[in-house]
Design an enzyme around this catalytic site. Structure first.
Site, PDB file in Angstrom:
ATOM      1  N   GLU A   2      -5.510 -31.823-106.193  1.00  0.00           N
ATOM      2  CA  GLU A   2      -5.244 -33.095-105.527  1.00  0.00           C
ATOM      3  C   GLU A   2      -6.589 -33.783-105.339  1.00  0.00           C
ATOM      4  O   GLU A   2      -7.503 -33.218-104.731  1.00  0.00           O
ATOM      5  CB  GLU A   2      -4.582 -32.889-104.161  1.00  0.00           C
ATOM      6  N   ASP A  60      -4.882 -39.264 -92.067  1.00  0.00           N
ATOM      7  CA  ASP A  60      -5.853 -38.190 -92.240  1.00  0.00           C
ATOM      8  C   ASP A  60      -6.580 -37.872 -90.946  1.00  0.00           C
ATOM      9  O   ASP A  60      -6.860 -38.751 -90.132  1.00  0.00           O
ATOM     10  CB  ASP A  60      -6.885 -38.578 -93.309  1.00  0.00           C
TER      11      ASP A  60
END
Length: 263
Positions: free
Chosen positions: A49, A60
């Site tokens: 990823e 995040d």
């Protein structure tokens, strides 16, 4: 069949779980990031990823946010991220790459142009965390028409009423976020994860990969053991942030992949 589909077929045939790793493109700089990326397959990573730096990464935690900011401060862009994929593909045409990020940079480029460029660079799938299923026509459907997998996230709050929408156009794999919150949170518990994975798998044949909070080889083994594999991001990014030599970062990744593959 994409590289992602091929990878899961190969792992399934050998009775192995998948180990997925996340790094931020361009963190701490282009050359170091590419060196880490090139070393991931030999460290046992089945799927990479690759984070696309963005100015407002709302989903995040601080570790990934800071990584994105370092990359942006170093001049990382969508174009340079695609170039990194091309540079990687010059030496590796088999390891799947999933680009993970937010919709704004893609929208700004133009969906059709982005999909053409992404496919030509060698990207296999997309995770776009701020596009819900209700907006599948924006990117998900065109991406799949272009031959890219579109990977969706599910969480502990994805109930039975919501799950069909999440699964409807998902392909490649489903990313199960084991803890409600932001990335880099506390370690997930297999006893909590197992029934949720089973619930999802009762509704789909798509592999389910579990992430968020895995920091050790043992945790990777335990969590991968109740799913089709696991993903580690923040723990790897933290070591890059601390300036660890690339060889040490990759040795840590190898310990995690060994754990997942022992599940």
């Amino acid at each position: 069949m994409t590289r992602i589909d091929d990878t899961f077929a190969r792992l399934s045939a050998s009775g192995k779980k998948a180990f997925v790793s996340y790094i931020m493109a361009g963190d701490p700089d282009y050359a170091t990031s590419l060196e880490v990326m090139r070393g991931l397959p030999a460290a046992g990573v089945d799927i990479i990823e690759l984070g696309l730096p963005f100015t407002d990464p709302m989903a995040d935690g601080s570790t990934i946010q800071l990584a994105g900011q370092r990359a942006l401060d170093g001049g990382m862009t969508l174009d340079k991220t695609l170039q990194m994929v091309r540079d990687f593909r010059a030496g590796d045409d088999t390891t799947p790459i999933v680009l993970m990020g937010y919709y704004n940079p893609i929208y700004s480029r133009g969906v059709d142009r982005f999909l053409t460029d992404a496919r030509e660079a060698g990207i296999d799938g997309l995770i776009v965390v701020d596009l819900p299923p209700e907006e599948d026509e924006e990117l998900c459907i065109p991406a799949q028409a272009a031959g890219l997998n579109f990977i969706r996230l599910a969480t502990p709050t994805t109930d039975d009423a919501r799950l069909p929408a999440v699964l409807s156009n998902t392909s490649g794999f489903l990313y199960y976020v084991s803890i409600t919150g932001i990335t880099g949170a506390a370690a997930p518990q297999a006893a909590d994860v197992a029934p949720e994975v089973a619930r999802i798998k009762s509704a789909t044949d798509i592999p389910v990969i579990v992430g968020f909070g895995i920091t050790t080889s043992e945790a990777a083994r335990t969590i991968a053991g109740v799913a089709d594999g696991c993903v580690v991001g923040s723990a790897i990014v933290s070591r890059i942030a601390e300036g660890e030599p690339v060889a040490d970062v990759l040795a840590f990744v190898k310990s995690l992949s060994d754990g997942a593959h022992a599940a």
